[in-house]
Design a protein around this motif. Structure first.
Motif, mmCIF file in Angstrom:
data_model
loop_
_atom_site.group_PDB
_atom_site.id
_atom_site.type_symbol
_atom_site.label_atom_id
_atom_site.label_comp_id
_atom_site.label_asym_id
_atom_site.label_seq_id
_atom_site.Cartn_x
_atom_site.Cartn_y
_atom_site.Cartn_z
ATOM 1 N N ASP A 189 -31.642 11.172 -14.260
ATOM 2 C CA ASP A 189 -30.343 11.777 -13.941
ATOM 3 C C ASP A 189 -30.467 13.296 -13.814
ATOM 4 O O ASP A 189 -29.915 13.898 -12.882
ATOM 5 C CB ASP A 189 -29.310 11.424 -15.019
ATOM 6 C CG ASP A 189 -28.864 9.971 -14.947
ATOM 7 O OD1 ASP A 189 -29.141 9.313 -13.926
ATOM 8 O OD2 ASP A 189 -28.247 9.490 -15.930
ATOM 9 N N GLU B 34 -29.761 15.492 -10.466
ATOM 10 C CA GLU B 34 -28.705 16.502 -10.512
ATOM 11 C C GLU B 34 -29.223 17.916 -10.220
ATOM 12 O O GLU B 34 -28.470 18.776 -9.760
ATOM 13 C CB GLU B 34 -28.026 16.482 -11.883
ATOM 14 C CG GLU B 34 -27.222 15.207 -12.132
ATOM 15 C CD GLU B 34 -26.844 15.042 -13.601
ATOM 16 O OE1 GLU B 34 -27.131 15.980 -14.389
ATOM 17 O OE2 GLU B 34 -26.286 13.997 -13.954
ATOM 18 N N ASN B 35 -30.501 18.139 -10.507
ATOM 19 C CA ASN B 35 -31.058 19.480 -10.356
ATOM 20 C C ASN B 35 -32.069 19.595 -9.217
ATOM 21 O O ASN B 35 -32.773 20.600 -9.101
ATOM 22 C CB ASN B 35 -31.691 19.923 -11.680
ATOM 23 C CG ASN B 35 -30.661 20.107 -12.777
ATOM 24 O OD1 ASN B 35 -30.071 21.165 -12.927
ATOM 25 N ND2 ASN B 35 -30.426 19.041 -13.552
ATOM 26 N N LYS C 17 -28.172 16.100 -22.016
ATOM 27 C CA LYS C 17 -27.683 14.874 -21.390
ATOM 28 C C LYS C 17 -27.562 13.741 -22.419
ATOM 29 O O LYS C 17 -26.673 12.895 -22.348
ATOM 30 C CB LYS C 17 -28.635 14.467 -20.263
ATOM 31 C CG LYS C 17 -28.330 13.145 -19.577
ATOM 32 C CD LYS C 17 -27.108 13.216 -18.678
ATOM 33 C CE LYS C 17 -27.347 14.084 -17.465
ATOM 34 N NZ LYS C 17 -26.193 14.061 -16.519
#
Length: 208
Positions: free
Chosen positions: A135, A139-140, A167
């Motif tokens: 994740d 996301e990055n 997270k």
């Protein structure tokens, strides 16, 4: 527990770190982290350690009971062997050998039980860490996430461990710099000794 967790983590690293598809116009972005370090920051790590200790203690107590029974019967046998009827003596010897075999079998099964228990506790946490890493990578905009154990050099901002911890609900600022190794569950005792199959009456030795 530390060494066994390392084995599980290594297996995870070999199969789980994945690449994330990027379009051709996006630059290659590589990040790194340490699954073992993250695992030991999670509250589940202490829970796993506690449950493994409890499980190990139960197994050890059962083994001690078996060994105590064996020792008691062995001592009684050694005291009475010189005057025992041959048939009775042979029956006692068979009983002691059977108990000894039972102890050794229990030791083997106990080790397997402890390993299975550990795997059942660790695997779900590893899966949760795996999801968090993926994740964070998506996301990055990371193309790859690798283990820092395989990293020879790299920028500090490539370390995604703080993002993964966040997270997972852990404050990175409170993470231990060096995680304390968890206590290793005790290894069951050595097998009990077996009496001579047909000891001579005049040569039977007293137990020290």
């Amino acid at each position: 527990m530390m060494n066994k967790i390392k084995t599980l983590v290594v297996a995870f690293l070999l199969i789980s770190f994945a690449s994330f598809a990027q379009s051709n116009d996006q630059p290659l972005k590589i990040g790194y982290t340490n699954v073992e370090y993250i695992l030991l920051q999670l509250p589940e790590s202490k829970q796993i350690e506690s449950q493994l200790k409890d499980h190990s203690t139960q197994l050890e107590n059962q083994l001690k009971n078996k060994y105590s029974e064996y020792e008691t019967k062995l001592q009684a046998y050694e005291r009475g062997a010189p005057t025992m009827d041959k048939t009775i003596r042979e029956d006692k010897e068979k009983e002691l050998m059977s108990l000894n075999t039972s102890i050794q079998e229990f030791q083997r099964n106990a080790q397997q039980s402890l390993q299975q228990k550990e795997k059942s506790l660790v695997d779900p946490v590893i899966a949760k860490i795996d999801k968090a890493i993926k994740d964070v990578a998506k996301e990055n905009g990371y193309t790859y996430i690798i283990s820092n154990q395989a990293l020879l050099a790299g920028p500090e901002d490539g370390d995604i461990s703080p993002l993964v911890l966040k997270k997972l609900g852990v404050d990175p600022s409170k993470a231990q710099t060096t995680a304390e190794p968890a206590a290793k569950p005790a290894t069951p005792a050595t097998p009990a000794k077996t009496p001579a199959k047909t000891p001579a009456k005049s040569n039977t030795k007293k137990k020290n």
